[in-house]
Write a protein that holds these residues in place. Structure first.
Motif, mmCIF file in Angstrom:
data_model
loop_
_atom_site.group_PDB
_atom_site.id
_atom_site.type_symbol
_atom_site.label_atom_id
_atom_site.label_comp_id
_atom_site.label_asym_id
_atom_site.label_seq_id
_atom_site.Cartn_x
_atom_site.Cartn_y
_atom_site.Cartn_z
ATOM 1 N N PRO A 30 44.943 28.400 51.539
ATOM 2 C CA PRO A 30 44.491 27.833 52.814
ATOM 3 C C PRO A 30 42.978 28.012 53.005
ATOM 4 C CG PRO A 30 45.626 29.907 53.198
ATOM 5 C CD PRO A 30 45.752 29.599 51.731
ATOM 6 N N GLN A 31 42.390 28.931 52.243
ATOM 7 C CA GLN A 31 40.947 29.150 52.358
ATOM 8 C C GLN A 31 40.209 28.261 51.373
ATOM 9 O OE1 GLN A 31 40.667 33.425 51.764
ATOM 10 N NE2 GLN A 31 40.172 33.630 53.939
ATOM 11 N N LYS A 32 39.086 27.750 51.812
ATOM 12 C CA LYS A 32 38.267 26.894 50.962
ATOM 13 C C LYS A 32 37.349 27.764 50.098
ATOM 14 C CE LYS A 32 35.107 23.042 50.984
ATOM 15 N NZ LYS A 32 34.284 22.130 51.746
ATOM 16 N N VAL A 33 37.290 27.433 48.825
ATOM 17 C CA VAL A 33 36.384 28.104 47.898
ATOM 18 C C VAL A 33 35.502 27.024 47.289
ATOM 19 C CG1 VAL A 33 36.233 29.426 45.751
ATOM 20 C CG2 VAL A 33 38.028 29.936 47.400
ATOM 21 N N THR A 34 34.211 27.268 47.284
ATOM 22 C CA THR A 34 33.309 26.245 46.757
ATOM 23 C C THR A 34 33.298 26.269 45.231
ATOM 24 O OG1 THR A 34 31.354 27.666 46.721
ATOM 25 C CG2 THR A 34 31.815 26.454 48.794
ATOM 26 N N ILE A 35 32.995 25.116 44.678
ATOM 27 C CA ILE A 35 32.909 25.018 43.224
ATOM 28 C C ILE A 35 31.728 25.863 42.719
ATOM 29 C CG2 ILE A 35 31.502 22.930 43.161
ATOM 30 C CD1 ILE A 35 33.352 22.023 40.788
ATOM 31 N N ARG A 36 30.702 26.015 43.548
ATOM 32 C CA ARG A 36 29.555 26.857 43.173
ATOM 33 C C ARG A 36 29.981 28.314 42.987
ATOM 34 N NH1 ARG A 36 26.850 24.138 47.334
ATOM 35 N NH2 ARG A 36 25.650 22.409 46.515
ATOM 36 N N SER A 37 30.869 28.786 43.864
ATOM 37 C CA SER A 37 31.300 30.185 43.738
ATOM 38 C C SER A 37 32.126 30.384 42.468
ATOM 39 C CB SER A 37 32.083 30.635 44.975
ATOM 40 O OG SER A 37 33.282 29.927 45.098
ATOM 41 N N ILE A 38 32.886 29.374 42.084
ATOM 42 C CA ILE A 38 33.634 29.452 40.821
ATOM 43 C C ILE A 38 32.652 29.424 39.648
ATOM 44 C CG2 ILE A 38 35.310 28.277 39.337
ATOM 45 C CD1 ILE A 38 36.638 29.525 41.766
ATOM 46 N N ALA A 39 31.688 28.522 39.713
ATOM 47 C CA ALA A 39 30.699 28.402 38.628
ATOM 48 C C ALA A 39 29.866 29.672 38.488
ATOM 49 C CB ALA A 39 29.798 27.198 38.868
ATOM 50 N N SER A 40 29.637 30.368 39.577
ATOM 51 C CA SER A 40 28.812 31.577 39.530
ATOM 52 C C SER A 40 29.449 32.678 38.678
ATOM 53 C CB SER A 40 28.530 32.104 40.943
ATOM 54 O OG SER A 40 29.715 32.633 41.511
ATOM 55 N N THR A 41 30.746 32.587 38.438
ATOM 56 C CA THR A 41 31.406 33.593 37.607
ATOM 57 C C THR A 41 31.241 33.303 36.114
ATOM 58 O OG1 THR A 41 33.533 32.443 37.594
ATOM 59 C CG2 THR A 41 33.150 34.006 39.388
ATOM 60 N N GLY A 42 30.598 32.195 35.804
ATOM 61 C CA GLY A 42 30.442 31.787 34.410
ATOM 62 C C GLY A 42 29.164 32.242 33.739
ATOM 63 N N ASN A 43 28.461 33.201 34.321
ATOM 64 C CA ASN A 43 27.246 33.769 33.716
ATOM 65 C C ASN A 43 26.217 32.698 33.353
ATOM 66 O OD1 ASN A 43 28.347 36.348 33.890
ATOM 67 N ND2 ASN A 43 29.368 36.102 31.900
ATOM 68 N N ASP A 44 26.060 31.713 34.230
ATOM 69 C CA ASP A 44 25.095 30.623 34.054
ATOM 70 C C ASP A 44 25.334 29.769 32.811
ATOM 71 O OD1 ASP A 44 23.743 31.238 36.422
ATOM 72 O OD2 ASP A 44 22.510 32.747 35.390
ATOM 73 N N LEU A 45 26.488 29.913 32.177
ATOM 74 C CA LEU A 45 26.817 29.080 31.020
ATOM 75 C C LEU A 45 27.610 27.844 31.435
ATOM 76 C CD1 LEU A 45 27.932 31.908 28.553
ATOM 77 C CD2 LEU A 45 25.742 30.677 28.569
ATOM 78 N N ILE A 46 28.265 27.922 32.583
ATOM 79 C CA ILE A 46 29.123 26.847 33.062
ATOM 80 C C ILE A 46 28.606 26.374 34.417
ATOM 81 C CG2 ILE A 46 31.461 26.272 33.829
ATOM 82 C CD1 ILE A 46 32.457 28.288 31.718
ATOM 83 N N THR A 47 28.377 25.068 34.499
ATOM 84 C CA THR A 47 27.859 24.489 35.733
ATOM 85 C C THR A 47 28.981 23.851 36.546
ATOM 86 O OG1 THR A 47 27.485 22.299 34.783
ATOM 87 C CG2 THR A 47 25.705 23.924 34.513
ATOM 88 N N THR A 48 28.631 23.451 37.771
ATOM 89 C CA THR A 48 29.614 22.761 38.607
ATOM 90 C C THR A 48 30.032 21.443 37.966
ATOM 91 O OG1 THR A 48 27.883 21.735 39.950
ATOM 92 C CG2 THR A 48 28.791 23.826 40.742
ATOM 93 N N ARG A 49 29.111 20.794 37.289
ATOM 94 C CA ARG A 49 29.451 19.532 36.605
ATOM 95 C C ARG A 49 30.446 19.763 35.479
ATOM 96 N NH1 ARG A 49 23.908 16.037 36.328
ATOM 97 N NH2 ARG A 49 23.900 15.506 38.545
ATOM 98 N N HIS A 50 30.290 20.853 34.750
ATOM 99 C CA HIS A 50 31.250 21.193 33.691
ATOM 100 C C HIS A 50 32.649 21.372 34.289
ATOM 101 C CE1 HIS A 50 27.684 23.020 31.364
ATOM 102 N NE2 HIS A 50 27.993 21.870 30.767
ATOM 103 N N ILE A 51 32.711 22.115 35.396
ATOM 104 C CA ILE A 51 34.002 22.385 36.036
ATOM 105 C C ILE A 51 34.624 21.085 36.549
ATOM 106 C CG2 ILE A 51 35.163 23.562 37.954
ATOM 107 C CD1 ILE A 51 33.076 25.835 37.589
ATOM 108 N N GLU A 52 33.806 20.243 37.169
ATOM 109 C CA GLU A 52 34.312 18.963 37.677
ATOM 110 C C GLU A 52 34.864 18.091 36.541
ATOM 111 O OE1 GLU A 52 30.852 17.534 39.704
ATOM 112 O OE2 GLU A 52 31.459 18.430 41.619
#
Length: 173
Positions: A30-52
């Protein structure tokens, strides 16, 4: 399910995992999590575009079936239709749930339909508790619903459930 269809090396696995977590959160939380917060766990190797892009790849590979019915959901909808609430049926339902949980531990179940696993679990449960299937309300209801307890997939699931159950009980001793 995605990993059962696609080869994923170690480098791509992190991206698949992150996109899967993002999808799961979007579907179930029920809580919204931003794609940026998910990407931030990727040690700058994975971007929001990669996840999308991976999110889209996963959804297309799964034919957009992101929230299919589970084996337990099938069981919980089926057993009340039997219109027989006694201790034996309650035991059969609980044992069927247990078997469906065990099925998660065996890779061959990945490609089986949840309804086939559920039917196999019900049949094994009935047998386990000494209930008769032939001529029972359970058999008639399966026929009415178009479920085939003798299909190859149900029989294969039944055989495997029996083995997985025996292994689980052997390991408990």
């Amino acid at each position: 399910r995605y990993l059962s269809m696609k080869y994923v090396d170690e480098e791509l696995f992190q991206l698949v995992a992150m996109a899967s977590i993002y999808l799961a959160i979007k579907i179930h939380s029920p809580q919204k999590v931003t794609i940026r917060s998910i990407a931030s766990t990727g040690n700058d190797l994975i971007t929001t575009r990669h996840i999308e892009a991976m999110e889209l790849s996963i959804m297309k590979s799964l034919d957009w079936h992101l929230h299919p019915p589970t084996t337990v959901a099938f069981l919980e909808n089926y057993f009340p239709l039997l219109e027989k609430e006694d201790d034996e049926m309650t035991d059969c339902l609980e044992f069927s749930r247990f078997l469906s949980e065990l099925s998660v531990c065996a890779y061959p179940f990945v490609s089986a339909k949840p309804s086939s696993i559920a039917v196999a679990a019900m049949l094994y449960s009935l047998e386990y508790f000494g209930q008769h299937f032939k001529g029972s309300r359970c058999q008639k209801l399966m026929e009415e619903l178009g479920l085939d307890p003798r299909s190859k997939e149900v029989e294969a699931c039944g055989t495997l459930l029996m083995k997985v159950h025996q292994l689980a009980m052997h390991n408990e001793d």
